[in-house]
Design a protein around this motif. Sequence first.
Motif, PDB file in Angstrom:
ATOM      1  N   PHE A 372       0.878  -1.178   0.127  1.00 36.76           N
ATOM      2  CA  PHE A 372      -0.104  -0.078   0.121  1.00 36.76           C
ATOM      3  C   PHE A 372       0.870   1.165  -0.046  1.00 36.76           C
ATOM      4  CE2 PHE A 372      -2.504   3.406   2.371  1.00 36.76           C
ATOM      5  CZ  PHE A 372      -3.642   3.179   1.412  1.00 36.76           C
ATOM      6  N   GLN A 373       1.949   1.174   0.768  1.00 35.45           N
ATOM      7  CA  GLN A 373       2.743   2.435   0.870  1.00 35.45           C
ATOM      8  C   GLN A 373       3.607   2.593  -0.467  1.00 35.45           C
ATOM      9  OE1 GLN A 373       5.387   1.664   4.027  1.00 35.45           O
ATOM     10  NE2 GLN A 373       3.762   1.816   5.736  1.00 35.45           N
ATOM     11  N   ARG A 374       3.513   1.847  -1.285  1.00 32.51           N
ATOM     12  CA  ARG A 374       4.514   2.117  -2.499  1.00 32.51           C
ATOM     13  C   ARG A 374       3.611   2.673  -3.573  1.00 32.51           C
ATOM     14  NH1 ARG A 374       6.056  -3.650  -1.800  1.00 32.51           N
ATOM     15  NH2 ARG A 374       8.182  -3.735  -0.974  1.00 32.51           N
ATOM     16  N   CYS A 375       2.143   2.633  -3.430  1.00 33.40           N
ATOM     17  CA  CYS A 375       1.400   3.016  -4.497  1.00 33.40           C
ATOM     18  C   CYS A 375       0.351   4.235  -3.795  1.00 33.40           C
ATOM     19  CB  CYS A 375       0.847   2.032  -5.154  1.00 33.40           C
ATOM     20  SG  CYS A 375      -0.338   1.090  -3.987  1.00 33.40           S
ATOM     21  N   MET A 376       0.401   4.439  -2.843  1.00 32.40           N
ATOM     22  CA  MET A 376      -0.575   5.347  -2.136  1.00 32.40           C
ATOM     23  C   MET A 376      -0.463   6.848  -2.434  1.00 32.40           C
ATOM     24  SD  MET A 376       0.737   5.687   1.824  1.00 32.40           S
ATOM     25  CE  MET A 376       2.609   6.257   2.335  1.00 32.40           C
ATOM     26  N   VAL A 377       0.775   7.110  -3.125  1.00 36.13           N
ATOM     27  CA  VAL A 377       0.733   8.570  -3.566  1.00 36.13           C
ATOM     28  C   VAL A 377      -0.053   8.924  -4.782  1.00 36.13           C
ATOM     29  CG1 VAL A 377       2.163  10.714  -4.405  1.00 36.13           C
ATOM     30  CG2 VAL A 377       2.594   9.242  -2.266  1.00 36.13           C
ATOM     31  N   PRO A 378       0.169   8.099  -5.885  1.00 36.10           N
ATOM     32  CA  PRO A 378      -0.647   8.188  -7.068  1.00 36.10           C
ATOM     33  C   PRO A 378      -2.052   7.640  -7.015  1.00 36.10           C
ATOM     34  CG  PRO A 378       1.080   6.416  -7.473  1.00 36.10           C
ATOM     35  CD  PRO A 378       1.195   7.094  -6.226  1.00 36.10           C
ATOM     36  N   LEU A 379      -2.212   6.765  -6.243  1.00 37.35           N
ATOM     37  CA  LEU A 379      -3.775   6.172  -5.857  1.00 37.35           C
ATOM     38  C   LEU A 379      -4.452   7.350  -5.201  1.00 37.35           C
ATOM     39  CD1 LEU A 379      -5.720   4.052  -5.524  1.00 37.35           C
ATOM     40  CD2 LEU A 379      -4.652   3.279  -3.551  1.00 37.35           C
ATOM     41  N   PHE A 380      -4.206   8.105  -4.245  1.00 35.28           N
ATOM     42  CA  PHE A 380      -4.796   8.948  -3.637  1.00 35.28           C
ATOM     43  C   PHE A 380      -4.844  10.284  -4.219  1.00 35.28           C
ATOM     44  CE2 PHE A 380      -5.024   5.953  -0.222  1.00 35.28           C
ATOM     45  CZ  PHE A 380      -6.302   6.069   0.474  1.00 35.28           C
ATOM     46  N   ARG A 381      -3.969  10.402  -5.362  1.00 38.83           N
ATOM     47  CA  ARG A 381      -4.346  11.612  -6.238  1.00 38.83           C
ATOM     48  C   ARG A 381      -5.340  11.444  -7.175  1.00 38.83           C
ATOM     49  NH1 ARG A 381       2.190  12.649  -7.963  1.00 38.83           N
ATOM     50  NH2 ARG A 381       2.802  13.799  -6.011  1.00 38.83           N
ATOM     51  N   GLN A 382      -5.502   9.946  -7.502  1.00 35.52           N
ATOM     52  CA  GLN A 382      -6.614  10.016  -8.260  1.00 35.52           C
ATOM     53  C   GLN A 382      -7.912   9.816  -7.686  1.00 35.52           C
ATOM     54  OE1 GLN A 382      -6.877   9.311 -11.708  1.00 35.52           O
ATOM     55  NE2 GLN A 382      -9.084   9.198 -11.102  1.00 35.52           N
ATOM     56  N   ILE A 383      -7.788   9.389  -6.330  1.00 38.64           N
ATOM     57  CA  ILE A 383      -8.992   9.321  -5.403  1.00 38.64           C
ATOM     58  C   ILE A 383      -9.550  10.657  -5.192  1.00 38.64           C
ATOM     59  CG2 ILE A 383      -9.963   8.737  -3.089  1.00 38.64           C
ATOM     60  CD1 ILE A 383      -8.352   5.934  -3.613  1.00 38.64           C
ATOM     61  N   ALA A 384      -8.554  11.724  -5.066  1.00 42.95           N
ATOM     62  CA  ALA A 384      -8.919  12.760  -4.772  1.00 42.95           C
ATOM     63  C   ALA A 384      -9.828  13.543  -6.042  1.00 42.95           C
ATOM     64  CB  ALA A 384      -7.593  13.962  -4.522  1.00 42.95           C
ATOM     65  N   ARG A 385      -9.241  13.278  -7.119  1.00 48.32           N
ATOM     66  CA  ARG A 385     -10.122  13.669  -8.412  1.00 48.32           C
ATOM     67  C   ARG A 385     -11.362  13.138  -8.352  1.00 48.32           C
ATOM     68  NH1 ARG A 385      -4.618  13.468 -10.568  1.00 48.32           N
ATOM     69  NH2 ARG A 385      -4.812  11.301 -11.158  1.00 48.32           N
ATOM     70  N   CYS A 386     -11.734  11.778  -8.050  1.00 43.70           N
ATOM     71  CA  CYS A 386     -12.880  11.394  -7.855  1.00 43.70           C
ATOM     72  C   CYS A 386     -13.801  11.920  -6.910  1.00 43.70           C
ATOM     73  CB  CYS A 386     -12.701   9.783  -7.688  1.00 43.70           C
ATOM     74  SG  CYS A 386     -12.032   8.929  -8.798  1.00 43.70           S
ATOM     75  N   LEU A 387     -13.074  12.406  -5.682  1.00 45.35           N
ATOM     76  CA  LEU A 387     -14.021  12.990  -4.762  1.00 45.35           C
ATOM     77  C   LEU A 387     -14.619  14.426  -5.174  1.00 45.35           C
ATOM     78  CD1 LEU A 387     -11.506  12.551  -1.587  1.00 45.35           C
ATOM     79  CD2 LEU A 387     -13.582  11.216  -1.962  1.00 45.35           C
ATOM     80  N   ASN A 388     -13.842  14.974  -6.001  1.00 40.27           N
ATOM     81  CA  ASN A 388     -14.416  16.252  -6.674  1.00 40.27           C
ATOM     82  C   ASN A 388     -15.307  16.009  -7.848  1.00 40.27           C
ATOM     83  OD1 ASN A 388     -11.595  17.981  -5.515  1.00 40.27           O
ATOM     84  ND2 ASN A 388     -13.498  18.129  -4.372  1.00 40.27           N
ATOM     85  N   SER A 389     -15.772  14.749  -8.477  1.00 45.67           N
ATOM     86  CA  SER A 389     -16.329  14.647  -9.599  1.00 45.67           C
ATOM     87  C   SER A 389     -17.420  15.428  -9.401  1.00 45.67           C
ATOM     88  CB  SER A 389     -16.168  12.995  -9.966  1.00 45.67           C
ATOM     89  OG  SER A 389     -17.302  12.868 -11.040  1.00 45.67           O
ATOM     90  N   SER A 390     -18.069  15.939 -10.236  1.00 49.12           N
ATOM     91  CA  SER A 390     -19.472  16.469 -10.550  1.00 49.12           C
ATOM     92  C   SER A 390     -20.547  15.373 -10.682  1.00 49.12           C
ATOM     93  CB  SER A 390     -19.654  17.434 -11.718  1.00 49.12           C
ATOM     94  OG  SER A 390     -19.419  16.981 -12.810  1.00 49.12           O
ATOM     95  N   HIS A 391     -20.122  14.114 -10.994  1.00 53.98           N
ATOM     96  CA  HIS A 391     -20.864  13.019 -10.878  1.00 53.98           C
ATOM     97  C   HIS A 391     -20.984  12.513  -9.620  1.00 53.98           C
ATOM     98  CE1 HIS A 391     -22.989   9.347 -12.173  1.00 53.98           C
ATOM     99  NE2 HIS A 391     -22.986   9.638 -13.210  1.00 53.98           N
ATOM    100  N   PHE A 392     -22.273  12.724  -9.121  1.00 45.50           N
ATOM    101  CA  PHE A 392     -22.396  12.172  -7.426  1.00 45.50           C
ATOM    102  C   PHE A 392     -22.230  10.655  -7.366  1.00 45.50           C
ATOM    103  CE2 PHE A 392     -26.403  10.853  -8.935  1.00 45.50           C
ATOM    104  CZ  PHE A 392     -26.869   9.949  -7.986  1.00 45.50           C
ATOM    105  N   ARG A 397     -19.028   6.982  -4.434  1.00 48.52           N
ATOM    106  CA  ARG A 397     -18.511   5.740  -4.227  1.00 48.52           C
ATOM    107  C   ARG A 397     -17.059   5.853  -3.727  1.00 48.52           C
ATOM    108  NH1 ARG A 397     -17.143   1.844  -3.179  1.00 48.52           N
ATOM    109  NH2 ARG A 397     -17.120  -0.415  -3.961  1.00 48.52           N
ATOM    110  N   ALA A 398     -16.232   6.933  -4.089  1.00 52.11           N
ATOM    111  CA  ALA A 398     -15.087   7.242  -3.626  1.00 52.11           C
ATOM    112  C   ALA A 398     -14.762   7.415  -2.163  1.00 52.11           C
ATOM    113  CB  ALA A 398     -14.342   8.328  -4.391  1.00 52.11           C
ATOM    114  N   LEU A 399     -16.033   8.040  -1.606  1.00 49.47           N
ATOM    115  CA  LEU A 399     -16.004   8.518  -0.025  1.00 49.47           C
ATOM    116  C   LEU A 399     -16.249   7.083   0.557  1.00 49.47           C
ATOM    117  CD1 LEU A 399     -17.903  11.812  -0.446  1.00 49.47           C
ATOM    118  CD2 LEU A 399     -15.758  11.487   0.432  1.00 49.47           C
ATOM    119  N   PHE A 400     -17.291   6.219  -0.212  1.00 51.06           N
ATOM    120  CA  PHE A 400     -17.458   4.859   0.646  1.00 51.06           C
ATOM    121  C   PHE A 400     -16.229   4.101   0.853  1.00 51.06           C
ATOM    122  CE2 PHE A 400     -21.996   4.555  -1.456  1.00 51.06           C
ATOM    123  CZ  PHE A 400     -22.598   5.185  -0.189  1.00 51.06           C
ATOM    124  N   LEU A 401     -14.976   4.416   0.456  1.00 48.73           N
ATOM    125  CA  LEU A 401     -13.637   3.717   0.668  1.00 48.73           C
ATOM    126  C   LEU A 401     -13.599   3.842   2.253  1.00 48.73           C
ATOM    127  CD1 LEU A 401     -11.350   4.463  -2.420  1.00 48.73           C
ATOM    128  CD2 LEU A 401     -12.810   2.458  -1.990  1.00 48.73           C
TER     129      LEU A 401
END
Length: 516
Positions: A372-392, A397-401
């Motif tokens: 998890f530590q090896r990939c968490m930076v690119p992973l959560f950058r992508q999750i952050a983009r999903c959090l701000n998605s205009s599609h609810f 679904r990202a917040l459900f993680l």
Amino acid sequence: MIKQIFGKLPRKPSKSLHNDSNGEGAVNSYYAPNQTSGIPKPSSTSSKPSASRVANGTLAPNSLTSNRTNQEKIYQALPSFRDVPISEKPNLFISKLSMCCVVFDFSDPSKNLREKEIKRQTLLELVDYVASVGVKFNDVAMQELTKMVSVNLFRTFPSASHENKALEMHDMDDEEPSLEPAWPHIQVVYEILLRFVASPMTDAKLAKRYIDHSFVLKLLDLFDSEDQREREYLKTILHRVYGKFMVHRPYIRKAINNIFYRFISETEKHNGIAELLEILGSIINGFALPLKEEHKLFLVRALIPLHKPKCASIYHQQLSYCIVQFVEKDFKLADTVIRGLVKYWPVTNSSKEVMFLGELEEVLEATQAAEFQRCMVPLFRQIARCLNSSHFQVAERALFLWNNDHIRNLITQNHKVIMPIVFPALERNTRGHWNQAVQSLTLNVRKVFCDIDQALFDECLANFQAEEENKPEVKAKRERTWERLEDLAGLNTNEKVLVPRFVSSVNLAASSESTG
């Protein structure tokens, strides 16, 4: 005198057929292997079926078209297995297989109704015989059975369907899939093949001569059939072949790989990807540990790139199962899989993003802390983009993680890295997301971070507010950068050239600052 009388008598019909020069003799030789293979000929009590078999021999697939109409008129049923002695059943089995090598035209439902029904009943009898036979199948029986299967099943699908792209495949959702018109016969042939492969009377060492690489490859080609019923039979049969013929296992895996490569890189059109992945899910589940390098390459080169096609939703459930199987087999593969998901993450397809988030949760459940530590930076950058998605649904679904205990524990252990990445996205949601449910879930996640580390939370909040206050200055600086670029372009060409501002403006501004 007696010889003269006999000389005037007409010859027997079988002799005239055999010596006829119009091609009928060549057609009759279709049954010659049965007569020289060591199988006993029918006794005199079955001379009538034998004559019928000779007549049916004229219906061989390679017979002349001009003779087909007359031949179909004499297409007669052979006696049932119940009506002949046990000693004659093997010979009758060969005869029925040869009889079923005739392929009828189903494009016209009113044509050859009697002959089609005779063939169907014969095929059903063959199913019962294969399922209940009490002796091992010999060489001749296997050869004739695989020949009959090949004649009836192996065919080329219309080329137009192979040239459609994924977008057209999505448009086909509103259309009914085309069904195989010859299914009344093809279904029973598949049943015969399935019973034959699964039968304990089938010796794999002997049968591999006939169910060889060529046979398996043609079987795999049939997975592109549009008929779901056919693909279901193929899935079951190929799985049984993989289990019974160990010598074919590497070849089957390689052939499936090639189908995937062509689908990913060339066509993006294949009807049987989901069924092939379902077979692979069972195969992967049986892989021995440690995993071979061949299997890891299959994951990287075939399975992960299968996320790329636009039509991935059709087979995503089966693909996700295969991916999770690999991670559960070898937890060290989690980093490779997660980076692969981020690489192929959809940009404009919201429903596909929701699927990716669901698969990501399953992978993270099998992920250990080190990977998890090896990939968490690119992973959560992508999750952050999903959090701000205009599609609810994407944001939700990202917040459900954070509702998953294992994932939340991983985030808590690494909150000092993750919180600064996702905090701006959370704060923007609380201040301006249009969906009330997303705002409510965001507040819950925000509170989780606040409870974990209040000091870091306050620091992230201060940094966010500073960035918000500096936004006008950053925007003005970007505008000045564009003006300088326009001036430089005008000096070089003696006229002012407008540079499109929607192309990498942030990157140009950053490069300007580094050179200045």
